[in-house]
Scaffold this active site. Structure first.
Site, PDB file in Angstrom:
ATOM      1  N   GLN A 127       0.875  -1.172   0.000  1.00  0.00           N
ATOM      2  CA  GLN A 127       0.000   0.000   0.000  1.00  0.00           C
ATOM      3  C   GLN A 127       0.913   1.223   0.000  1.00  0.00           C
ATOM      4  O   GLN A 127       1.435   1.621   1.022  1.00  0.00           O
ATOM      5  CB  GLN A 127      -0.929   0.014   1.217  1.00  0.00           C
ATOM      6  CG  GLN A 127      -1.739   1.290   1.384  1.00  0.00           C
ATOM      7  CD  GLN A 127      -2.689   1.557   0.223  1.00  0.00           C
ATOM      8  OE1 GLN A 127      -3.196   0.626  -0.391  1.00  0.00           O
ATOM      9  NE2 GLN A 127      -2.931   2.820  -0.077  1.00  0.00           N
ATOM     10  N   CYS A 128       1.085   1.826  -1.188  1.00  0.00           N
ATOM     11  CA  CYS A 128       2.066   2.896  -1.341  1.00  0.00           C
ATOM     12  C   CYS A 128       1.497   4.295  -1.139  1.00  0.00           C
ATOM     13  O   CYS A 128       2.269   5.236  -0.927  1.00  0.00           O
ATOM     14  CB  CYS A 128       2.718   2.806  -2.722  1.00  0.00           C
ATOM     15  SG  CYS A 128       3.851   1.410  -2.900  1.00  0.00           S
ATOM     16  N   GLN A 129       0.195   4.462  -1.251  1.00  0.00           N
ATOM     17  CA  GLN A 129      -0.378   5.782  -1.047  1.00  0.00           C
ATOM     18  C   GLN A 129      -0.386   6.132   0.449  1.00  0.00           C
ATOM     19  O   GLN A 129      -0.690   5.252   1.267  1.00  0.00           O
ATOM     20  CB  GLN A 129      -1.810   5.825  -1.593  1.00  0.00           C
ATOM     21  CG  GLN A 129      -2.374   7.224  -1.744  1.00  0.00           C
ATOM     22  CD  GLN A 129      -3.792   7.235  -2.282  1.00  0.00           C
ATOM     23  OE1 GLN A 129      -4.627   6.406  -1.901  1.00  0.00           O
ATOM     24  NE2 GLN A 129      -4.075   8.144  -3.191  1.00  0.00           N
ATOM     25  N   GLY A 260     -10.708  -0.384   2.283  1.00  0.00           N
ATOM     26  CA  GLY A 260     -11.854  -0.711   1.450  1.00  0.00           C
ATOM     27  C   GLY A 260     -11.432  -1.090   0.047  1.00  0.00           C
ATOM     28  O   GLY A 260     -11.873  -2.084  -0.521  1.00  0.00           O
ATOM     29  N   MET A 262      -8.117   0.038  -3.186  1.00  0.00           N
ATOM     30  CA  MET A 262      -7.035   0.896  -3.653  1.00  0.00           C
ATOM     31  C   MET A 262      -6.989   0.801  -5.161  1.00  0.00           C
ATOM     32  O   MET A 262      -6.957  -0.293  -5.728  1.00  0.00           O
ATOM     33  CB  MET A 262      -5.697   0.477  -3.033  1.00  0.00           C
ATOM     34  CG  MET A 262      -4.526   1.362  -3.476  1.00  0.00           C
ATOM     35  SD  MET A 262      -4.768   3.090  -3.030  1.00  0.00           S
ATOM     36  CE  MET A 262      -3.727   3.902  -4.245  1.00  0.00           C
ATOM     37  N   GLU A 263      -6.958   1.970  -5.808  1.00  0.00           N
ATOM     38  CA  GLU A 263      -7.178   2.076  -7.251  1.00  0.00           C
ATOM     39  C   GLU A 263      -5.957   1.783  -8.098  1.00  0.00           C
ATOM     40  O   GLU A 263      -5.806   2.365  -9.186  1.00  0.00           O
ATOM     41  CB  GLU A 263      -7.686   3.483  -7.569  1.00  0.00           C
ATOM     42  CG  GLU A 263      -6.695   4.621  -7.301  1.00  0.00           C
ATOM     43  CD  GLU A 263      -6.788   5.226  -5.921  1.00  0.00           C
ATOM     44  OE1 GLU A 263      -6.309   6.363  -5.729  1.00  0.00           O
ATOM     45  OE2 GLU A 263      -7.353   4.565  -5.018  1.00  0.00           O
ATOM     46  N   ASN A 264      -5.076   0.898  -7.675  1.00  0.00           N
ATOM     47  CA  ASN A 264      -3.883   0.607  -8.457  1.00  0.00           C
ATOM     48  C   ASN A 264      -4.263   0.321  -9.913  1.00  0.00           C
ATOM     49  O   ASN A 264      -5.096  -0.544 -10.179  1.00  0.00           O
ATOM     50  CB  ASN A 264      -3.167  -0.617  -7.882  1.00  0.00           C
ATOM     51  CG  ASN A 264      -2.905  -0.463  -6.396  1.00  0.00           C
ATOM     52  OD1 ASN A 264      -2.349   0.522  -5.945  1.00  0.00           O
ATOM     53  ND2 ASN A 264      -3.333  -1.445  -5.620  1.00  0.00           N
ATOM     54  N   HIS A 287     -16.053   3.114  -7.450  1.00  0.00           N
ATOM     55  CA  HIS A 287     -15.168   4.213  -7.067  1.00  0.00           C
ATOM     56  C   HIS A 287     -13.755   3.969  -7.587  1.00  0.00           C
ATOM     57  O   HIS A 287     -13.133   4.866  -8.186  1.00  0.00           O
ATOM     58  CB  HIS A 287     -15.153   4.350  -5.541  1.00  0.00           C
ATOM     59  CG  HIS A 287     -14.283   5.465  -5.045  1.00  0.00           C
ATOM     60  ND1 HIS A 287     -14.747   6.743  -4.869  1.00  0.00           N
ATOM     61  CD2 HIS A 287     -12.967   5.493  -4.689  1.00  0.00           C
ATOM     62  CE1 HIS A 287     -13.768   7.511  -4.435  1.00  0.00           C
ATOM     63  NE2 HIS A 287     -12.666   6.769  -4.311  1.00  0.00           N
ATOM     64  N   GLU A 288     -13.244   2.759  -7.375  1.00  0.00           N
ATOM     65  CA  GLU A 288     -11.879   2.468  -7.817  1.00  0.00           C
ATOM     66  C   GLU A 288     -11.789   2.474  -9.344  1.00  0.00           C
ATOM     67  O   GLU A 288     -10.776   2.910  -9.905  1.00  0.00           O
ATOM     68  CB  GLU A 288     -11.410   1.131  -7.249  1.00  0.00           C
ATOM     69  CG  GLU A 288     -11.580   0.960  -5.738  1.00  0.00           C
ATOM     70  CD  GLU A 288     -11.006   2.092  -4.905  1.00  0.00           C
ATOM     71  OE1 GLU A 288     -10.158   2.853  -5.409  1.00  0.00           O
ATOM     72  OE2 GLU A 288     -11.415   2.231  -3.739  1.00  0.00           O
ATOM     73  N   HIS A 291     -11.502   5.973 -10.674  1.00  0.00           N
ATOM     74  CA  HIS A 291     -10.150   6.512 -10.547  1.00  0.00           C
ATOM     75  C   HIS A 291      -9.332   6.297 -11.815  1.00  0.00           C
ATOM     76  O   HIS A 291      -8.314   6.986 -12.015  1.00  0.00           O
ATOM     77  CB  HIS A 291      -9.428   5.854  -9.371  1.00  0.00           C
ATOM     78  CG  HIS A 291      -9.528   6.615  -8.087  1.00  0.00           C
ATOM     79  ND1 HIS A 291      -9.116   7.925  -7.963  1.00  0.00           N
ATOM     80  CD2 HIS A 291      -9.975   6.240  -6.859  1.00  0.00           C
ATOM     81  CE1 HIS A 291      -9.302   8.328  -6.724  1.00  0.00           C
ATOM     82  NE2 HIS A 291      -9.828   7.338  -6.025  1.00  0.00           N
ATOM     83  N   GLU A 310      -9.976  12.852  -5.444  1.00  0.00           N
ATOM     84  CA  GLU A 310     -11.105  12.200  -4.777  1.00  0.00           C
ATOM     85  C   GLU A 310     -12.449  12.889  -5.003  1.00  0.00           C
ATOM     86  O   GLU A 310     -13.476  12.227  -5.091  1.00  0.00           O
ATOM     87  CB  GLU A 310     -10.809  12.069  -3.290  1.00  0.00           C
ATOM     88  CG  GLU A 310      -9.604  11.190  -2.970  1.00  0.00           C
ATOM     89  CD  GLU A 310      -9.740   9.757  -3.478  1.00  0.00           C
ATOM     90  OE1 GLU A 310     -10.857   9.352  -3.869  1.00  0.00           O
ATOM     91  OE2 GLU A 310      -8.720   9.036  -3.478  1.00  0.00           O
ATOM     92  N   ASP A 367      -1.398  10.944   6.223  1.00  0.00           N
ATOM     93  CA  ASP A 367      -2.144   9.872   6.879  1.00  0.00           C
ATOM     94  C   ASP A 367      -2.780  10.349   8.194  1.00  0.00           C
ATOM     95  O   ASP A 367      -3.808   9.817   8.616  1.00  0.00           O
ATOM     96  CB  ASP A 367      -1.225   8.679   7.167  1.00  0.00           C
ATOM     97  CG  ASP A 367      -0.919   7.862   5.923  1.00  0.00           C
ATOM     98  OD1 ASP A 367      -1.756   7.844   4.999  1.00  0.00           O
ATOM     99  OD2 ASP A 367       0.152   7.247   5.865  1.00  0.00           O
ATOM    100  N   TYR A 375     -13.041  14.090  -0.379  1.00  0.00           N
ATOM    101  CA  TYR A 375     -14.002  13.250  -1.093  1.00  0.00           C
ATOM    102  C   TYR A 375     -15.356  13.943  -1.222  1.00  0.00           C
ATOM    103  O   TYR A 375     -15.852  14.172  -2.337  1.00  0.00           O
ATOM    104  CB  TYR A 375     -14.200  11.922  -0.350  1.00  0.00           C
ATOM    105  CG  TYR A 375     -13.002  11.022  -0.261  1.00  0.00           C
ATOM    106  CD1 TYR A 375     -12.886   9.892  -1.069  1.00  0.00           C
ATOM    107  CD2 TYR A 375     -11.978  11.278   0.645  1.00  0.00           C
ATOM    108  CE1 TYR A 375     -11.798   9.051  -0.976  1.00  0.00           C
ATOM    109  CE2 TYR A 375     -10.883  10.441   0.746  1.00  0.00           C
ATOM    110  CZ  TYR A 375     -10.788   9.331  -0.074  1.00  0.00           C
ATOM    111  OH  TYR A 375      -9.690   8.502   0.021  1.00  0.00           O
TER     112      TYR A 375
END
Length: 464
Positions: A127-129, A260, A262-264, A287-288, A291, A310, A367, A375
């Site tokens: 998880q990079c974000q 929930g 992640m939009e990779n 949602h993803e 993105h 967002e 974070d 959002y």
């Protein structure tokens, strides 16, 4: 130093990485990635190169000829990590860095078998974000820098590796107990969209461009729950234009996945808690998917501009739902979203700078101030534009926005300049600067009501 991102040591004057080539071994015993990354630039640069790292062990740095380059690691900053400074005495087109990650890398989650659905094999995911890619590799860890990448991942022979790229090609590993997965990402992405997962995985095609990956114990339920992904993708294309990433695959994660979704790009990560059995929670997938246009295609330049990702994505997600399920679905989601926004407004206070759309997060970990403001306040602002312009004009504006800035990262000010170019006078009419640069929710915010939500609240009151 021409630092434009308060959460990165990236200096654009030193050159921007255009391509990263990873060669890594996944070590489940030590919980580390070990290997190298080669960073390439469009042209040869000389002088210092500053990269972001966090708790990496840097062993060696060489140029494209294999000659060693001097380097030093700066002191640890609690938010930025350690600056890796490489000295290029001669014009250099690429640098190769031999390194290993820490067992406590902030982007990596190592799961024991008991934390997976199958309970037999370990699992790794990233998880990079917003700024954790630097704990996986030395990189210009800012959305300002977009790069293509290739990767070779050596993993235990019993496991499967996937990445935010095209489906990987499996090859024999360097030892009988290993396999090598080879990936190629042809579109340029910001570092926070780099993603990998390794586990006991299988997959099933759900359409000509979509595939679901999951543990075998989860696959059937996941394939049923998200069977409508192709219809969702087609609806999104009608609204926002062609899908430019070729494939839209997604991975349903183990039960221990704490997010929930992640939009990779090319491989969205989804929580298994969305598998309700009645397809009632697929809004997260929408949602993803959204993105893919708003965020992945056109990206915020820094976390100060996070609302560009967002706010537009929540608006796009709800437009997809309206297209597939009707206007009531949009109204219900918007009403629930406003409740969430009100809660965060109360938590921060109406005059808090964290209730602005454009923020100043210098010295602040993103974070630590994560909320629904970018959002849901962002959604309300985009919806206000829609109600002011009309649906046909907002759709034309959004498409032109996507075309102008596709595969780039922009600031709020660049968006406002584009808006004034395409929609002269509209920003002043709706009070855009107040929405963006001032705290709180302006009085002209759109209001949504939902009969379904009122019914649910009435039922809840009866049982309270």
């Amino acid at each position: 130093m021409a630092q434009r991102d308060p959460h990165s040591y990236t200096d654009p004057n030193q050159g921007r990485v255009q391509r990263a080539a990873l060669k890594l071994t996944v070590d489940f015993r030590e919980h580390r990635l070990k290997g190298s990354v080669t960073l390439s630039f469009a042209e040869a640069y000389q002088g210092d190169l500053d990269l972001d790292t966090r708790a990496l062990s840097i062993e060696r740095v060489t140029d494209e000829q294999g000659a060693p380059l001097p380097f030093s690691l700066g002191a640890t900053d609690p938010i930025l990590g350690e600056r890796l400074r490489i000295r290029r005495e001669q014009p250099t087109r690429s640098v190769t860095i031999q390194y290993a990650t820490s067992a406590q890398a902030s982007a990596l989650q190592w799961l024991d078998p008991q934390h997976t659905a199958g309970g037999k094999e370990p699992y790794l995911f990233s998880q990079c974000q917003p700024h954790h890619a630097r704990s996986i590799m030395p990189i210009q860890d800012s959305p300002l820098t977009r790069f293509k990448y290739s990767a070779e991942l050596v993993v235990p022979n019993a496991l499967v590796a996937v990445m935010s790229a095209a489906p990987g090609e499996r090859r024999a590993g360097p030892t009988p107990e290993t396999a090598t997965y080879v990936f190629e990402m042809p579109q340029p992405i910001p570092s926070y969209l780099l993603a990998l997962a390794v586990g006991h995985l299988t997959s099933r095609d759900l359409g000509p461009r979509s595939r679901v990956y999951a543990e075998p114990e989860t696959l059937d339920a996941a394939a049923y729950e998200f069977a409508g992904v192709n219809d969702m993708l087609l609806a999104a294309e009608k609204l926002f234009g062609p899908y430019r990433w070729e494939r839209y695959d997604f991975l349903v994660m183990p039960p221990a996945f704490p997010y929930g979704g992640m939009e990779n790009p090319r491989l969205t990560f989804l929580t298994p808690s969305l598998i309700a059995g009645d397809r009632s929670l697929v809004n997260v997938l929408a949602h993803e998917l959204a993105h893919s246009w708003t965020g992945n295609l056109v990206t915020n330049a820094t976390m100060n501009d996070f609302w560009l990702n967002e706010g537009f994505t929540v608006w796009a997600e709800r437009r997809i739902h309206e297209a597939l399920q009707g206007v009531d679905a949009l109204s219900l989601a918007a009403a629930i979203g406003r409740d969430s926004l009100n809660s965060d407004m109360e938590r921060f206070g109406p005059s808090s700078p964290f209730t602005k759309l454009k923020t100043d997060l210098a010295g602040i970990d993103p974070d630590d101030v994560y909320s629904q403001v970018p959002y849901e306040k962002g959604f309300l602002f985009v919806t206000l534009l829609e109600k002011t312009l009309g649906r046909a004009d907002i759709d034309a504006f959004v498409r032109s926005y996507m075309d102008r800035f596709a595969f780039t990262s922009i600031t709020t000010e660049e968006f406002l300049s584009f808006m004034e170019e395409k929609l002269p006078g509209v920003a002043e009419k709706v009070g855009a600067k107040r929405w963006i640069y001032e705290a709180g929710i302006p009085e002209n915010a759109p209001v949504f009501s939902s009969a379904r939500l009122c019914e649910l609240r009435t039922m809840g009151e009866r049982f309270s």
